[in-house]
Design a protein around this motif. Sequence first.
Motif, short mmCIF file in Angstrom:
data_model
loop_
_atom_site.label_atom_id
_atom_site.label_comp_id
_atom_site.label_asym_id
_atom_site.label_seq_id
_atom_site.Cartn_x
_atom_site.Cartn_y
_atom_site.Cartn_z
N PRO A 284 0.80 -1.23 0.00
CA PRO A 284 0.00 0.00 0.00
C PRO A 284 0.83 1.28 0.00
N GLU A 285 2.13 1.17 0.29
CA GLU A 285 3.01 2.34 0.29
C GLU A 285 3.80 2.46 -1.02
N LEU A 286 3.61 1.49 -1.94
CA LEU A 286 4.49 1.38 -3.10
C LEU A 286 3.73 1.53 -4.41
N ASN A 287 4.40 2.13 -5.40
CA ASN A 287 3.90 2.20 -6.77
C ASN A 287 4.57 1.08 -7.58
N PHE A 288 3.76 0.32 -8.29
CA PHE A 288 4.24 -0.89 -8.95
C PHE A 288 4.23 -0.72 -10.46
N GLY A 289 5.31 -1.16 -11.11
CA GLY A 289 5.40 -1.14 -12.56
C GLY A 289 5.22 -2.54 -13.14
N MET A 290 4.17 -2.72 -13.94
CA MET A 290 3.88 -4.03 -14.53
C MET A 290 4.26 -4.06 -16.01
N SER B 9 -0.44 2.14 -6.34
CA SER B 9 -0.82 2.29 -7.74
C SER B 9 -0.09 1.24 -8.56
N SER B 10 -0.69 0.86 -9.68
CA SER B 10 -0.07 -0.07 -10.62
C SER B 10 -0.14 0.52 -12.01
N LYS B 11 1.02 0.62 -12.66
CA LYS B 11 1.08 1.20 -14.00
C LYS B 11 1.67 0.18 -14.97
N GLN C 45 9.09 6.88 -11.21
CA GLN C 45 7.66 6.72 -11.51
C GLN C 45 7.07 5.55 -10.74
N VAL C 46 7.90 4.53 -10.51
CA VAL C 46 7.47 3.37 -9.73
C VAL C 46 8.55 3.04 -8.71
N ASP C 47 8.15 2.30 -7.67
CA ASP C 47 9.09 1.90 -6.62
C ASP C 47 9.58 0.47 -6.79
N VAL C 48 8.74 -0.37 -7.39
CA VAL C 48 9.06 -1.78 -7.61
C VAL C 48 8.57 -2.13 -9.01
N THR C 49 9.33 -2.96 -9.71
CA THR C 49 8.86 -3.43 -11.01
C THR C 49 9.16 -4.91 -11.16
N VAL C 50 8.53 -5.51 -12.16
CA VAL C 50 8.75 -6.93 -12.43
C VAL C 50 9.82 -7.05 -13.51
N GLY C 51 10.76 -7.92 -13.27
CA GLY C 51 11.81 -8.17 -14.25
C GLY C 51 12.00 -9.66 -14.45
#
Length: 311
Positions: free
Chosen positions: A169-175, A200-202, A217-223
């Motif tokens: 809930p504290e993080l913006n996620f990059g999908m 948020s999820s972008k 723009q995001v704090d965590v992303t999937v790689g």
Amino acid sequence: MKNRSTRKVIAGLLMSVVVLLSACSSGGSGSSSEQDGKPTIKIGSKTFTEQYVLGELYAQALEEKGFKVDRKLNLGDTLVVFEALKNGEVDLYPEYSGTSYMEILKEDPSKELTSEFVYDTVKKKYKENWDIDTLEQTPFNNTYVLVTSDAIAKKHGLQTLSDVAMKAPELNFGMVPAFAERDDGLPGLKKKYGGFEFKSSKLFDFGLKYQALSSGQVDVTVGTGTDGQIAAYKLVVLKDDKGLWPPYHVAPQIRGELLKAYPEIGDIINGIDKLLTDEVMSGLNWEVEGDKKREPKDVAREFLKEHGIVK
């Protein structure tokens, strides 16, 4: 008069036989490459850098051995390319063992998923269900990972996916495309870990997710494990502490009919794949995506030359 007519009939029959034999020996209505003794191989791929590089490695190595190749790279996501393989629109493409296991076969992810178990299951069931052969798997494992910057990891105390689930809930996620729908994507994370309800999820293209992370723009992303940016940008890989993701070794899929007729195709591709370790594949990807911005075909050509596979 009767004898002359009989001779004409016999002559006509002989001519028909000659034409028929000629057609058979030339392969009938087959393509020019089939007439030369080797078919045109249609190679497919998905829509990201590693797939383009692999597709070019296979294509150029096959061309070196006298095959003609029809490149159908950048076809689409997993289901699109898999359907193309089943329908004969492509003959082979690089697929990941874990993707085959979970997304196509819909196998039970709760089992202990060793590389050997996943590969053996895929090989057996693809052959039984669709007469699709699975070639040998690569040493490299391009499993999913969640990554973040060192600063964000320290700020939020992130080391594992359990940490991310709690702090989401504290993080913006990059999908990336399809990750929100795949069983081994966001739905799988929520089922395995709970939580994962991000601030948020972008959605980002595969080539832009790391830019989004580095720009804040995001704090965590999937790689994925062989992304060159992970080492280049000194990113933090968050541990899959509950073991959601299976192994994702590349295990190319090929139409069984084609491999049976031309087993050397399998030998050629297996010879390339055994060279592809995590470090090697990550380096090849970075040649394309890093500062050099090289073309996949050029990166592939250089690698094949270095290993004496092409001249």
